[in-house]
Design a protein around this motif. Sequence first.
Motif, PDB file in Angstrom:
ATOM      1  N   ALA A  22       0.819  -1.226   0.000  1.00  0.00           N
ATOM      2  CA  ALA A  22       0.000   0.000   0.000  1.00  0.00           C
ATOM      3  C   ALA A  22       0.850   1.273   0.000  1.00  0.00           C
ATOM      4  O   ALA A  22       0.622   2.147  -0.846  1.00  0.00           O
ATOM      5  CB  ALA A  22      -0.972  -0.014   1.167  1.00  0.00           C
ATOM      6  N   PRO A  23       1.832   1.436   0.901  1.00  0.00           N
ATOM      7  CA  PRO A  23       2.621   2.674   0.843  1.00  0.00           C
ATOM      8  C   PRO A  23       3.472   2.775  -0.418  1.00  0.00           C
ATOM      9  O   PRO A  23       3.696   3.873  -0.925  1.00  0.00           O
ATOM     10  CB  PRO A  23       3.509   2.623   2.081  1.00  0.00           C
ATOM     11  CG  PRO A  23       3.155   1.437   2.846  1.00  0.00           C
ATOM     12  CD  PRO A  23       2.166   0.650   2.081  1.00  0.00           C
ATOM     13  N   ILE A  24       3.920   1.647  -0.944  1.00  0.00           N
ATOM     14  CA  ILE A  24       4.733   1.680  -2.156  1.00  0.00           C
ATOM     15  C   ILE A  24       3.891   2.140  -3.342  1.00  0.00           C
ATOM     16  O   ILE A  24       4.279   3.034  -4.097  1.00  0.00           O
ATOM     17  CB  ILE A  24       5.378   0.300  -2.428  1.00  0.00           C
ATOM     18  CG1 ILE A  24       6.378  -0.033  -1.321  1.00  0.00           C
ATOM     19  CG2 ILE A  24       6.040   0.262  -3.792  1.00  0.00           C
ATOM     20  CD1 ILE A  24       6.906  -1.441  -1.354  1.00  0.00           C
ATOM     21  N   ILE A  25       2.715   1.554  -3.505  1.00  0.00           N
ATOM     22  CA  ILE A  25       1.838   1.912  -4.619  1.00  0.00           C
ATOM     23  C   ILE A  25       1.325   3.340  -4.454  1.00  0.00           C
ATOM     24  O   ILE A  25       1.308   4.123  -5.410  1.00  0.00           O
ATOM     25  CB  ILE A  25       0.693   0.901  -4.738  1.00  0.00           C
ATOM     26  CG1 ILE A  25       1.253  -0.462  -5.159  1.00  0.00           C
ATOM     27  CG2 ILE A  25      -0.357   1.376  -5.736  1.00  0.00           C
ATOM     28  CD1 ILE A  25       0.259  -1.595  -5.086  1.00  0.00           C
ATOM     29  N   ALA A  26       0.908   3.694  -3.241  1.00  0.00           N
ATOM     30  CA  ALA A  26       0.405   5.051  -2.999  1.00  0.00           C
ATOM     31  C   ALA A  26       1.505   6.086  -3.220  1.00  0.00           C
ATOM     32  O   ALA A  26       1.265   7.140  -3.816  1.00  0.00           O
ATOM     33  CB  ALA A  26      -0.149   5.164  -1.587  1.00  0.00           C
ATOM     34  N   GLY A  27       2.704   5.793  -2.763  1.00  0.00           N
ATOM     35  CA  GLY A  27       3.823   6.715  -2.957  1.00  0.00           C
ATOM     36  C   GLY A  27       4.143   6.924  -4.428  1.00  0.00           C
ATOM     37  O   GLY A  27       4.355   8.053  -4.874  1.00  0.00           O
ATOM     38  N   ALA A  28       4.151   5.833  -5.200  1.00  0.00           N
ATOM     39  CA  ALA A  28       4.410   5.955  -6.637  1.00  0.00           C
ATOM     40  C   ALA A  28       3.305   6.762  -7.316  1.00  0.00           C
ATOM     41  O   ALA A  28       3.576   7.613  -8.167  1.00  0.00           O
ATOM     42  CB  ALA A  28       4.520   4.573  -7.265  1.00  0.00           C
ATOM     43  N   PHE A  29       2.059   6.526  -6.928  1.00  0.00           N
ATOM     44  CA  PHE A  29       0.929   7.253  -7.513  1.00  0.00           C
ATOM     45  C   PHE A  29       1.009   8.748  -7.187  1.00  0.00           C
ATOM     46  O   PHE A  29       0.797   9.595  -8.054  1.00  0.00           O
ATOM     47  CB  PHE A  29      -0.387   6.663  -7.000  1.00  0.00           C
ATOM     48  CG  PHE A  29      -1.596   7.324  -7.563  1.00  0.00           C
ATOM     49  CD1 PHE A  29      -1.972   7.125  -8.881  1.00  0.00           C
ATOM     50  CD2 PHE A  29      -2.372   8.157  -6.773  1.00  0.00           C
ATOM     51  CE1 PHE A  29      -3.097   7.734  -9.405  1.00  0.00           C
ATOM     52  CE2 PHE A  29      -3.494   8.779  -7.283  1.00  0.00           C
ATOM     53  CZ  PHE A  29      -3.853   8.561  -8.607  1.00  0.00           C
ATOM     54  N   ILE A  30       1.344   9.076  -5.954  1.00  0.00           N
ATOM     55  CA  ILE A  30       1.444  10.487  -5.545  1.00  0.00           C
ATOM     56  C   ILE A  30       2.615  11.177  -6.256  1.00  0.00           C
ATOM     57  O   ILE A  30       2.515  12.340  -6.648  1.00  0.00           O
ATOM     58  CB  ILE A  30       1.555  10.603  -4.012  1.00  0.00           C
ATOM     59  CG1 ILE A  30       0.237  10.153  -3.370  1.00  0.00           C
ATOM     60  CG2 ILE A  30       1.886  12.023  -3.585  1.00  0.00           C
ATOM     61  CD1 ILE A  30       0.290  10.028  -1.868  1.00  0.00           C
ATOM     62  N   ILE A  31       3.719  10.452  -6.455  1.00  0.00           N
ATOM     63  CA  ILE A  31       4.836  11.024  -7.202  1.00  0.00           C
ATOM     64  C   ILE A  31       4.419  11.333  -8.630  1.00  0.00           C
ATOM     65  O   ILE A  31       4.720  12.409  -9.156  1.00  0.00           O
ATOM     66  CB  ILE A  31       6.051  10.064  -7.182  1.00  0.00           C
ATOM     67  CG1 ILE A  31       6.684  10.064  -5.792  1.00  0.00           C
ATOM     68  CG2 ILE A  31       7.095  10.456  -8.229  1.00  0.00           C
ATOM     69  CD1 ILE A  31       7.764   9.025  -5.607  1.00  0.00           C
ATOM     70  N   ILE A  32       3.712  10.416  -9.262  1.00  0.00           N
ATOM     71  CA  ILE A  32       3.248  10.650 -10.632  1.00  0.00           C
ATOM     72  C   ILE A  32       2.299  11.841 -10.683  1.00  0.00           C
ATOM     73  O   ILE A  32       2.385  12.682 -11.584  1.00  0.00           O
ATOM     74  CB  ILE A  32       2.601   9.374 -11.203  1.00  0.00           C
ATOM     75  CG1 ILE A  32       3.670   8.308 -11.401  1.00  0.00           C
ATOM     76  CG2 ILE A  32       1.876   9.661 -12.515  1.00  0.00           C
ATOM     77  CD1 ILE A  32       3.129   6.936 -11.710  1.00  0.00           C
TER      78      ILE A  32
END
Length: 65
Positions: free
Chosen positions: A49-59
Motif C-alpha cells: 500500500a505505501p509503495i503503490i500510494a507513494g508511486a501514484f502520488i509522485i506521478i
Amino acid sequence: MSGFKDNIQKGKIELIVGAILLLTGIAITCLMFDSNIKQSNGLYTLMFAPIIAGAFIIIMGLFKK
C-alpha cells in the motif's frame, strides 16, 4: 500567475510526500524480509500500500500544472 506558482508548490509537496511513502514502504518491507529470513518461519510482511500510494502520488506531483 499566482495559481501557477501554487500548483508548482503543491506538486513539490506531493513529490516529497510520495517519495517518503515509497521509501518507507520499501524500507519496512526490506527490514521485515531480512528479519524473517533469520527466523525462517516463512511469513513475510510486504508493504504494498505505501509503495503503490507513494508511486501514484509522485506521478500526480510530476504532472501537476
